[in-house]
Design an enzyme around this catalytic site. Structure first.
Site, PDB file in Angstrom:
ATOM      1  CG  ASP A  38      -2.192  -0.766   1.022  1.00 45.25           C
ATOM      2  OD1 ASP A  38      -2.487  -1.129  -0.127  1.00 45.25           O
ATOM      3  OD2 ASP A  38      -2.899  -1.014   2.024  1.00 45.25           O
ATOM      4  CE  LYS A  60      -8.027   1.186  -1.532  1.00 47.12           C
ATOM      5  NZ  LYS A  60      -7.330  -0.102  -1.439  1.00 47.12           N
ATOM      6  CG  MET A 173      -7.993   7.630   6.314  1.00 46.10           C
ATOM      7  SD  MET A 173      -8.688   6.051   5.756  1.00 46.10           S
ATOM      8  CE  MET A 173      -9.594   5.539   7.237  1.00 46.10           C
TER       9      MET A 173
END
Length: 264
Positions: A38, A60, A173
């Site tokens: 990742d 991502k 996030m």
């Protein structure tokens, strides 16, 4: 020709510091035939791969996806069937906002064995690296860890619930929704509650800004804070200055002691 024993290891790479990974994770990476990693994985960890291993980035980040989750699931199955042991290397811990359940389901639907190697979550490690405990007797008896947004892009309803509590709140996030999230805390009388934002935690690029619910959004903008970042809301943020000062004093005392011992 398909291999006889396809296998998937979901491995937690930790919060960013390449030394903050478990020995079991390192050993698993070294045995892998394929490593799919990742965006938040420290790439120096790929040095633990054995010669000849297939290494592919499938990360991502906000606004930029190398592959969709469905494409990643398909790639896991394809690689495991063709090559054997696949390591899915994820930042933090696979089961903390890591989409691990979807990948496990995809693997098992095709008869692929699965194991999970837990990792140190950034939700805990990043505040700790800045002397911010998530709990402290007499100050915070519990903590929430929540995502800033849901799959639809809306602010998580859990943040409004967390804002009503006395717990420390760790939000992942969430930088794109920072002003709106702080408004939720302010609506519950938390305008003066301390807030810390830590970007690129536990890495050489780490930086932090501290403020309150009322002013942290403009402070973050002024300092150019962006993803990946951890937001910590709670009175425990005030301990950063105290514990940092204590640590500096202890270090100075130790250095003075060592110098005296050298002179003897």
């Amino acid at each position: 020709m398909p291999v006889s024993n396809p296998f998937l290891s979901l491995v937690g790479a930790g919060p960013g510091d390449p030394e903050m990974i478990t020995l079991k994770a390192v050993n698993t990476i070294h045995r892998a035939d394929v490593i799919l990693y990742d965006a938040l994985v420290n790439e120096s960890l790929l040095g633990h791969a054995r010669p000849g291993a297939i290494i592919r980035f499938v990360g991502k980040r906000y606004g930029c996806h190398a592959l969709s989750q469905q494409e990643i699931n398909h790639l896991i199955v394809e690689m495991a069937m063709a090559h054997g042991h696949v390591v899915r290397l994820k930042g933090g811990d696979p089961f903390v906002f890591g989409r691990a359940v979807e990948e496990i389901t995809a693997a098992r639907d095709h008869g692929i064995g699965v194991e999970v190697i837990p990792g140190i979550s950034s939700a805990i490690a990043v505040p700790a690296s800045q002397f911010i405990p998530l709990t402290c007797r007499g100050m915070s008896e519990s903590f929430w860890v929540t995502t800033g947004t849901t799959r639809s892009g809306d602010i998580s309803d859990d943040i409004a619930l967390a804002a009503r509590s006395t717990a420390t709140v760790v939000i992942l996030m969430a930088m794109s929704k920072l002003p709106e999230i702080m408004e939720l805390f302010a609506a519950h009388g938390k305008q003066n509650t301390p807030v810390a934002i830590i970007q690129d935690g536990t890495t050489a690029q780490q930086k932090m800004v501290i403020g309150t619910v009322a002013d942290i959004a403009w402070r973050a903008t002024a300092e150019g804070m962006s993803n990946p970042a951890i937001i910590v809301v709670g009175e425990v943020v005030n301990l950063h200055a105290l514990l940092t000062a204590t640590a500096v004093q202890q270090l100075n005392n130790r250095l003075v002691h060592e110098e005296r011992q050298t002179r003897l």
